[in-house]
Write a protein that holds these residues in place. Sequence first.
Motif, short mmCIF file in Angstrom:
data_model
loop_
_atom_site.label_atom_id
_atom_site.label_comp_id
_atom_site.label_asym_id
_atom_site.label_seq_id
_atom_site.Cartn_x
_atom_site.Cartn_y
_atom_site.Cartn_z
N ASN A 199 78.45 -4.25 -6.28
CA ASN A 199 79.31 -3.32 -7.02
C ASN A 199 80.67 -3.39 -6.42
OD1 ASN A 199 77.35 -1.92 -8.51
ND2 ASN A 199 76.55 -1.10 -6.81
N ARG A 200 81.10 -4.44 -6.03
CA ARG A 200 82.41 -4.80 -5.27
C ARG A 200 83.12 -6.03 -6.05
NH1 ARG A 200 83.58 -3.18 0.11
NH2 ARG A 200 85.57 -4.05 -0.35
N ASN A 201 84.27 -6.08 -6.23
CA ASN A 201 84.89 -7.42 -6.87
C ASN A 201 85.50 -8.39 -6.01
OD1 ASN A 201 84.19 -6.49 -9.51
ND2 ASN A 201 86.16 -5.15 -9.45
N ASP A 202 85.90 -7.95 -4.54
CA ASP A 202 86.39 -8.41 -3.65
C ASP A 202 85.35 -9.39 -2.77
OD1 ASP A 202 85.87 -6.20 -2.50
OD2 ASP A 202 86.95 -6.34 -0.94
N TRP A 203 85.73 -10.34 -2.26
CA TRP A 203 84.80 -11.24 -1.19
C TRP A 203 85.18 -10.95 0.30
CZ3 TRP A 203 80.92 -14.60 -2.76
CH2 TRP A 203 80.90 -14.78 -4.23
N ASP A 204 84.29 -10.92 0.95
CA ASP A 204 84.28 -10.74 2.50
C ASP A 204 84.76 -12.08 3.08
OD1 ASP A 204 84.16 -9.44 4.76
OD2 ASP A 204 82.05 -9.74 5.08
N ARG A 205 85.24 -12.15 4.00
CA ARG A 205 85.87 -13.24 4.65
C ARG A 205 84.95 -14.57 4.70
NH1 ARG A 205 83.16 -11.21 8.70
NH2 ARG A 205 82.89 -12.33 10.61
N TRP A 206 85.50 -15.71 4.78
CA TRP A 206 84.77 -16.93 5.22
C TRP A 206 84.30 -16.96 6.48
CZ3 TRP A 206 82.99 -20.27 1.53
CH2 TRP A 206 83.43 -20.49 0.29
N VAL A 207 83.07 -17.25 6.81
CA VAL A 207 82.94 -17.63 8.31
C VAL A 207 82.27 -19.09 8.28
CG1 VAL A 207 82.31 -15.17 8.74
CG2 VAL A 207 80.42 -16.76 7.92
N LYS A 208 82.40 -19.67 9.70
CA LYS A 208 81.84 -20.89 9.99
C LYS A 208 80.75 -20.94 10.57
CE LYS A 208 85.13 -23.90 10.81
NZ LYS A 208 86.30 -24.55 11.53
N GLY A 209 79.77 -21.96 10.09
CA GLY A 209 78.57 -22.07 10.70
C GLY A 209 78.46 -22.56 12.17
N THR A 210 77.44 -22.18 12.89
CA THR A 210 77.59 -22.40 14.19
C THR A 210 76.76 -23.64 14.73
OG1 THR A 210 77.05 -21.44 16.65
CG2 THR A 210 75.79 -20.56 14.52
N SER A 211 76.76 -24.06 16.05
CA SER A 211 75.84 -25.11 16.57
C SER A 211 74.73 -24.53 17.05
CB SER A 211 76.57 -25.97 17.57
OG SER A 211 76.87 -25.13 18.88
N ALA A 212 74.58 -23.28 17.01
CA ALA A 212 73.30 -22.50 17.59
C ALA A 212 72.75 -21.43 16.66
CB ALA A 212 73.80 -21.77 18.92
N PRO A 213 71.65 -21.44 16.31
CA PRO A 213 70.48 -21.94 17.17
C PRO A 213 70.48 -23.64 16.41
CG PRO A 213 69.58 -20.85 15.47
CD PRO A 213 71.01 -20.16 15.46
N ALA A 214 70.42 -24.49 17.44
CA ALA A 214 70.70 -26.01 17.06
C ALA A 214 69.32 -26.58 17.26
CB ALA A 214 71.70 -26.33 18.07
N SER A 215 68.37 -26.26 17.82
CA SER A 215 67.13 -27.09 18.26
C SER A 215 65.87 -26.43 17.88
CB SER A 215 67.33 -27.66 19.53
OG SER A 215 66.01 -28.33 19.93
N PRO A 216 65.04 -27.24 17.27
CA PRO A 216 63.76 -26.52 17.04
C PRO A 216 63.04 -26.13 18.38
CG PRO A 216 63.67 -28.75 16.48
CD PRO A 216 64.89 -28.34 16.78
N TYR A 217 63.36 -26.62 19.34
CA TYR A 217 62.85 -26.62 20.69
C TYR A 217 63.39 -25.26 21.43
CZ TYR A 217 61.55 -31.31 19.52
OH TYR A 217 61.00 -32.30 18.67
N HIS A 218 64.18 -24.78 21.09
CA HIS A 218 65.19 -23.64 21.78
C HIS A 218 65.55 -22.51 20.70
CE1 HIS A 218 65.11 -25.86 25.24
NE2 HIS A 218 65.64 -26.98 24.66
N PRO A 219 64.75 -21.96 20.20
CA PRO A 219 64.88 -20.77 19.25
C PRO A 219 65.85 -19.48 19.73
CG PRO A 219 62.81 -20.52 19.70
CD PRO A 219 63.24 -21.87 20.48
N TYR A 220 66.68 -19.02 19.12
CA TYR A 220 67.30 -17.78 19.55
C TYR A 220 66.67 -16.55 19.35
CZ TYR A 220 71.99 -19.41 21.10
OH TYR A 220 72.87 -19.78 22.01
N ASN A 221 66.43 -15.53 20.24
CA ASN A 221 65.54 -14.47 19.91
C ASN A 221 66.48 -13.27 19.68
OD1 ASN A 221 64.18 -12.03 20.39
ND2 ASN A 221 63.08 -12.63 22.08
N PHE A 222 66.60 -12.73 18.42
CA PHE A 222 67.42 -11.60 17.90
C PHE A 222 67.02 -10.33 18.25
CE2 PHE A 222 68.60 -15.54 15.86
CZ PHE A 222 70.08 -15.34 15.74
N SER A 223 65.83 -10.17 19.03
CA SER A 223 65.27 -8.72 19.09
C SER A 223 66.34 -7.97 19.60
CB SER A 223 64.01 -8.99 19.90
OG SER A 223 63.97 -9.49 21.12
N ARG A 224 67.33 -8.20 20.74
CA ARG A 224 68.09 -7.47 21.50
C ARG A 224 69.46 -7.48 20.74
NH1 ARG A 224 66.68 -8.63 27.59
NH2 ARG A 224 64.40 -8.05 27.42
#
Length: 234
Positions: free
Chosen positions: A113-138
């Motif tokens: 229900n908004r006509n304006d857009w939020d800002r553009w954000v750029k992707g990140t290099s992290a999480p970058a590897s299937p061997y080292h996932p980030y834990n977002f629980s905190r």
Amino acid sequence: MKNFSKKIAAGAIAINLLTGAVASNVPVITNNFTAVAAISVEEALSTRSVPFVAHVQSEGWQVTQYTNGFFFTEANAYEYHPDTMIGTTHESKRLEAFIIGDPKLSYRVQYANRNDWDRWVKGTSAPASPYHPYNFSRGIPYNLMDSVAGTTGQAKAIQAIQIKYNVEKPGYDVFYQVHIQGRGWLNWAKNGETTGNSYGARIEAIRIRLVNVNECKSPSESEDGNRLAFYSRK
């Protein structure tokens, strides 16, 4: 087995973190997908693996997932699924925020229900590897804060998104598809096009595919039987 091994190797490649604002003209909204080549998105899955995560209503941050089918289990192992997505379907839960793990991609959201857009954000290099996932629980790690599209803890629904490359000649087209309240999966959008709706229906899930440039034609019909990536009215 060889192709599977290549995908695992691709998913393990780290990407340098880029920072800074992204400026761009607003892409034109296109209701119908334009055919560009001879095969479909489903037939042209890229061997390039890009991680992405989502924050979902009442669930919080999900485990890291990958565009070409790799995703983390709770045991920090990875499995391959061909239709990897972020968010949920058929659970009536809004997708509230997401992060894409590729600094060559930029993305933004439009709230319900908004006509304006939020800002553009750029992707990140992290999480970058299937061997080292980030834990977002905190909560969100500091180095990922600037790559979050959407909100957490504010009960805001997203009604439309745009994703694009922020580099010249990337070699890939970025395709993305959303599952929205009341209609299911819409058609695929591509390279900055708008997908979703303008009347407040929540986005519940997103799929992303990176495909070699000009390798895809129009995908199959949307789940609701139409060929639309964006709805301007119910």
